[in-house]
Design a protein around this motif. Structure first.
Motif, PDB file in Angstrom:
ATOM      1  N   LEU A 182       1.247  -0.981  -0.079  1.00  0.00           N
ATOM      2  CA  LEU A 182      -0.196   0.228  -0.201  1.00  0.00           C
ATOM      3  C   LEU A 182       1.016   1.250   0.074  1.00  0.00           C
ATOM      4  O   LEU A 182       1.248   1.246  -1.286  1.00  0.00           O
ATOM      5  CB  LEU A 182      -1.016  -0.533   1.370  1.00  0.00           C
ATOM      6  N   GLY A 231      -5.595   2.749  -2.364  1.00  0.00           N
ATOM      7  CA  GLY A 231      -5.443   2.177  -0.785  1.00  0.00           C
ATOM      8  C   GLY A 231      -4.599   3.253   0.720  1.00  0.00           C
ATOM      9  O   GLY A 231      -4.734   2.593   1.390  1.00  0.00           O
ATOM     10  N   ALA A 232      -3.841   4.297  -0.524  1.00  0.00           N
ATOM     11  CA  ALA A 232      -2.676   4.616   0.698  1.00  0.00           C
ATOM     12  C   ALA A 232      -2.911   6.122   1.045  1.00  0.00           C
ATOM     13  O   ALA A 232      -1.558   7.008   0.122  1.00  0.00           O
ATOM     14  CB  ALA A 232      -1.136   3.957   0.073  1.00  0.00           C
TER      15      ALA A 232
END
Length: 268
Positions: A182, A231-232
């Motif tokens: 991530l 997602g990060a």
């Protein structure tokens, strides 16, 4: 004094203490003896990252320690500058100066203003790496050490600007504790490649570069934005804040402005 019984608690504790002491002494001695070698290996690894972001290492190429030092000496010139004025500081030995250590030393740094990169202290002196041409001494790129907080950790890396001190030519990170798969994707060459050709500053000298959520266009059509890591979000914001801080007025800003002014003067 009577001897301790082998099946007693006292004997067990004493035996364990002796074993720990016997094991601890050689381990501590090894740590002390190996520390210089470890620190040298870390230094060479950071130099290799400078070479990488300067595009002096081919994809898949593995360099030995000697290769790194030779290639660095051939094309890279490190300079120490005053963070307030941007002027070079000749009185500081650039080979021995450790900017990261200086940022932790109250005598060599000062508290940073509140910032979203969560940089706590700013060294009095900063290091700039100049990439010179293979056949002349002209500066082709500037490599700047950067650090800032992501989701879980402080991220340490380098940002490279082209000779105009406006256009990004590369970014890399050599140490962080972000989530693998991530936020850890800040090490992914494919994501790092998205930075190349983006503009950190507009024509007025204003900082415009941002890492944003969602897809962005190519550098020619969308010069100031890099799409963040899937997602990060927090790590992506941390990278954005880090770059903006170190390019700003409290860090490399004065140096970059002096550099651009000198470049304009040379063209006249």
């Amino acid at each position: 004094m009577c001897a301790l019984r082998r099946d007693s608690v006292g004997y067990t504790v004493a035996f364990a203490a002796v074993v720990c002491l016997v094991c601890a002494i050689p381990i501590a001695a090894a740590a002390v003896l190996l520390r210089p070698a470890q620190e040298e290996n870390q230094r060479v690894d950071r130099l290799s990252k400078v070479l990488d972001v300067a595009r002096l290492v081919q994809p898949g190429e593995e360099l030995t320690r000697a290769d790194v030092l030779a290639r660095f000496a051939e094309r890279i010139t490190p300079r120490v500058i005053d963070v307030r004025t941007g002027l070079p500081v000749d009185s500081v030995d650039v080979e021995r100066y450790d900017q990261r250590a200086a940022s932790r030393d109250p005598e060599q740094s000062s508290p940073a203003p509140v910032n979203e990169a969560k940089v706590l202290r700013i060294p009095r002196y900063l290091v700039v790496y100049e990439l010179h041409g293979a056949s002349d001494d002209k500066v082709e790129a500037l490599i700047l050490p950067i650090q800032g907080y992501g989701l879980w950790s402080t991220m340490y890396g380098y940002l490279a600007l082209e000779h105009d001190a406006r256009t990004v030519s590369g970014i890399t990170f050599y140490e962080h504790g972000e989530t693998p798969g991530l936020g850890g994707e800040i090490e992914n060459p494919r994501w790092q490649a998205r930075w190349t050709g983006r503009k950190a500053f507009d024509d007025n000298g204003d900082l415009r570069l941002r890492v944003v959520k969602g897809a962005t266009g190519p550098p020619a059509a969308d010069p100031y934005r890099i799409d963040g890591l899937s997602g990060a979000t927090i790590t992506s914001r941390g990278v954005s804040h880090t770059v903006l801080f170190w390019l700003g007025p409290d860090a490399f800003g004065p140096y970059l402005e002096r550099y651009r002014t000198s470049q304009r003067a040379e063209k006249l």
